[in-house]
Design a protein around this motif. Sequence first.
Motif, PDB file in Angstrom:
ATOM      1  N   LYS A 245       0.837  -1.202   0.000  1.00 16.68           N
ATOM      2  CA  LYS A 245       0.000   0.000   0.000  1.00 16.68           C
ATOM      3  C   LYS A 245       0.871   1.251   0.000  1.00 16.68           C
ATOM      4  CE  LYS A 245      -3.978   0.002   0.606  1.00 16.68           C
ATOM      5  NZ  LYS A 245      -5.095  -0.121  -0.287  1.00 16.68           N
ATOM      6  N   CYS A 246       1.931   1.231   0.765  1.00 15.84           N
ATOM      7  CA  CYS A 246       2.856   2.355   0.853  1.00 15.84           C
ATOM      8  C   CYS A 246       3.503   2.605  -0.516  1.00 15.84           C
ATOM      9  CB  CYS A 246       3.910   2.056   1.916  1.00 15.84           C
ATOM     10  SG  CYS A 246       5.056   3.386   2.229  1.00 15.84           S
TER      11      CYS A 246
ATOM     12  N   ARG B  23       1.714   9.136  -6.262  1.00 13.48           N
ATOM     13  CA  ARG B  23       2.084  10.531  -5.997  1.00 13.48           C
ATOM     14  C   ARG B  23       3.262  10.966  -6.871  1.00 13.48           C
ATOM     15  NH1 ARG B  23       1.115  15.314  -5.694  1.00 13.48           N
ATOM     16  NH2 ARG B  23       2.297  16.620  -4.302  1.00 13.48           N
ATOM     17  N   ARG B  24       4.306  10.177  -6.862  1.00 17.91           N
ATOM     18  CA  ARG B  24       5.556  10.583  -7.518  1.00 17.91           C
ATOM     19  C   ARG B  24       5.521  10.440  -9.028  1.00 17.91           C
ATOM     20  NH1 ARG B  24       9.121  13.650  -8.546  1.00 17.91           N
ATOM     21  NH2 ARG B  24      11.254  12.998  -8.750  1.00 17.91           N
TER      22      ARG B  24
ATOM     23  N   PRO C  81      -2.697  13.997  -2.748  1.00 22.42           N
ATOM     24  CA  PRO C  81      -3.044  13.105  -1.634  1.00 22.42           C
ATOM     25  C   PRO C  81      -4.556  12.833  -1.557  1.00 22.42           C
ATOM     26  CG  PRO C  81      -1.394  14.663  -0.922  1.00 22.42           C
ATOM     27  CD  PRO C  81      -1.808  15.085  -2.304  1.00 22.42           C
ATOM     28  N   ASP C  82      -5.365  13.833  -1.859  1.00 17.64           N
ATOM     29  CA  ASP C  82      -6.819  13.627  -1.829  1.00 17.64           C
ATOM     30  C   ASP C  82      -7.262  12.659  -2.913  1.00 17.64           C
ATOM     31  OD1 ASP C  82      -7.276  15.310   0.367  1.00 17.64           O
ATOM     32  OD2 ASP C  82      -7.358  17.085  -0.928  1.00 17.64           O
ATOM     33  N   GLU C  83      -6.685  12.781  -4.110  1.00 19.30           N
ATOM     34  CA  GLU C  83      -7.036  11.868  -5.204  1.00 19.30           C
ATOM     35  C   GLU C  83      -6.603  10.444  -4.878  1.00 19.30           C
ATOM     36  OE1 GLU C  83      -6.707  14.599  -9.211  1.00 19.30           O
ATOM     37  OE2 GLU C  83      -4.840  14.141  -8.137  1.00 19.30           O
TER      38      GLU C  83
ATOM     39  N   HIS D 124       1.840   7.084   4.607  1.00 12.44           N
ATOM     40  CA  HIS D 124       2.517   6.207   3.645  1.00 12.44           C
ATOM     41  C   HIS D 124       3.616   6.970   2.900  1.00 12.44           C
ATOM     42  CE1 HIS D 124       0.229   2.580   4.150  1.00 12.44           C
ATOM     43  NE2 HIS D 124      -0.919   3.137   3.790  1.00 12.44           N
ATOM     44  N   LEU D 125       3.307   8.186   2.484  1.00 11.91           N
ATOM     45  CA  LEU D 125       4.307   8.996   1.777  1.00 11.91           C
ATOM     46  C   LEU D 125       5.515   9.286   2.664  1.00 11.91           C
ATOM     47  CD1 LEU D 125       2.049  11.519  -0.155  1.00 11.91           C
ATOM     48  CD2 LEU D 125       3.493   9.722  -1.143  1.00 11.91           C
ATOM     49  N   ARG D 126       5.249   9.612   3.910  1.00 11.00           N
ATOM     50  CA  ARG D 126       6.335   9.904   4.849  1.00 11.00           C
ATOM     51  C   ARG D 126       7.232   8.675   5.020  1.00 11.00           C
ATOM     52  NH1 ARG D 126       3.685  13.050   7.793  1.00 11.00           N
ATOM     53  NH2 ARG D 126       2.515  11.519   8.967  1.00 11.00           N
TER      54      ARG D 126
END
Length: 166
Positions: A121-122, A129-130, A136-138, A153-155
Motif C-alpha cells: 500500500k505504501c 504521488r511521484r 493526496p486527496d485523489e 505512507h508517503l512519509r
Amino acid sequence: MSKTKGRLIGQLFERNKRDLLGCLTRRVGHEDAVDLLQETFVRLLRRREIGPILDEDAYLRTTAINLARDFSRQSKSMAKHVTPGDIPTEIAEAGLDPSQICEAKESVRLFYAALKSLPPKCREVFILRRFHDLSPDEIAQRLGISRNMVLKHLRLALERCHAALD
C-alpha cells in the motif's frame, strides 16, 4: 473488538492463511505475499464493519486475488518508470567519468530496492504521488483510505528511500 469476534477472526485466519499465502506466493512471490495476506484480512475487517459477508472464505480469496493483480499492475507500472541500471539522460550527456556513472547506477539500484521493499500500500501511494502526480486527496479517494493515511505512507516511503540513498 470483542473477544468472540477476535476469536472468530483468528479461526478464519487459521483456516485460510495457508491456502491464501500459497495463492499469493504463486502470483507475487513470498516476500510480497505476506504483506498482501495481511492486507486481505484488513480489508475483510473493514468490510465487516459495513455489514455481514455471506461467504467470508470466498470473500478472502477474491480479495487476495484482486490484491495480487493490483500489485502486479503496480509493479509493471513501477518498472516502466524506474529500471535499475538505467543512466538518466542528463548524466549520460554530461560526460561524467565512469566512477560518477557507477555512483549514479548504484543510487538508482538502491532507490529501486528501497521502493520494492516498501509495504504494498505504501509503495502504491508513493508511485501514484511521484510518478502519476496524483494529489493526496485523489490517492485517498482512489484507494479508499484517509488523506492522513496517504500522508503517513508517503512519509514512510520518503524516509526509507532517503535512508537507502544515504
